[in-house]
Enzyme design. Sequence first.
Site, short mmCIF file in Angstrom:
data_model
loop_
_atom_site.label_atom_id
_atom_site.label_comp_id
_atom_site.label_asym_id
_atom_site.label_seq_id
_atom_site.Cartn_x
_atom_site.Cartn_y
_atom_site.Cartn_z
CG HIS A 50 13.48 9.95 25.62
ND1 HIS A 50 14.57 9.44 26.28
CD2 HIS A 50 12.83 10.73 26.52
CE1 HIS A 50 14.58 9.90 27.52
NE2 HIS A 50 13.53 10.67 27.70
CD GLU A 52 16.53 8.48 21.11
OE1 GLU A 52 15.56 9.16 21.52
OE2 GLU A 52 17.66 8.54 21.63
NE ARG A 207 1.96 40.54 25.34
CZ ARG A 207 2.87 40.95 26.25
NH1 ARG A 207 2.76 40.58 27.52
NH2 ARG A 207 3.88 41.72 25.91
#
Length: 368
Positions: A50, A52, A207
């Site tokens: 994450h 943090e 794309r």
Amino acid sequence: MNDRAYMRLALQLAGKGGGWTAPNPMVGAVIVKNERIIGQGWHERYGSPHAERNALAACTEPPQGAVMYVTLEPCCHYGKQPPCTDAILASGIQRVVVGSSDPNPLVAGKGIEILRAHGIEVTEEVLREECEQLNEVFFHYIQTKRPFVVMKYAMTMDGKIAACTGLSKWITGEEARSHVQKQRHRYTAIMAGVGTILADDPMLTCRLPDSRSPIRIVCDTRLRTPLTAQVVADAGQVPTILATCCDVRDRHLAYESAGCRIVVVDEKDGHVDLQQLMERLGDQQIDSILLEGGGTLNWAALQSGIVQRVQAYIAPKLFGGETARTPVEGAGVPSPSDAFCLKNSTVTRLGEDFLIESEVVNDVYRNH
Ligand SMILES: NC(=O)c1ccc[n+]([C@@H]2O[C@H](COP(=O)([O-])OP(=O)(O)OC[C@H]3O[C@@H](n4cnc5c(N)ncnc54)[C@H](OP(=O)(O)O)[C@@H]3O)[C@@H](O)[C@H]2O)c1
């Protein structure tokens, strides 16, 4: 720099995860000590550390006594990653500034409570609206378990999505079309009706370099999608779902051997039941859908209340033609007072074209 300025930076970092973190949120974090940024990070991909923890790992000096700015309340439960609250407590961070609180029932204020209980000063709701806006898909999905649906179309200034011959390439210019490509990267799936497949035989892929293509979903009540259609032909490379009411196994086989997945749902008013389909797709962790249908499916989607946002790309062109198709068809509302109302609209200029984005006021989930 003040709290809002650091939070704005954290928001920019969070946005870098766009298209890669679903069904988890985009999160950014900045660590500041003595008025200097000593660490930054964001949630880069689903399942990876994450924001943090990434910001802490990137610190150029010990974070003891520092302030952490994070766009979403730190998590306090074991998911694919250990709780961020543990990492913050272990780091010696003294103050945490939070953008929005996490509506995930497993967190919902508990992350902030834990930090406070351990003596960390917490400041909440800094740039809350911007932080919530960034994660509107996550907030919707975690609360409803249904995908967030964005109805997108490109039309002329006289409201046509194709010329009277059916030709629709191209309505908008390059800048608008490249904006659409970014949206395809950002949302988990893209959905169209079999009418669009038969008329245009589109690829419905993204794309752009360094991007991912969305899962393709075709609403096809009776399996009329040709086996030669592009979405079937490369279903081995780009996941493709045919949502149908046809439960004859033998008719599924040719599509399945081309790599398509078949999702059978009930019939409603002679077509695929869209609400039930949303339930089934939500169960499969599809948290968001860019709806690129024609007027038939768009109307049905609006009417069944599954649409949360509308993106209208408008080209300064006029096609005319009473038979030329329009973005929302169906029976239409009987009176202006029955209109589907939109709110919080924004206008963005894209080259010669305009993008108007609005929220749908009465989606089915908010009515309940
Ligand atoms: N400019 C743009 O942004 C844009 C985008 C897309 C399409 N288009 C244009 O739109 C035209 C095609 O329009 P269209 O309306 O035929 O395409 P569509 O809305 O994509 O597909 C309509 C078909 O979807 C199927 N469907 C499945 N479930 C449904 C449900 N619950 N409600 C309604 N329909 C459902 C129906 O056939 P079954 O029930 O038999 O399955 C229906 O005929 C083409 O000319 C295309 O170029 C333009």
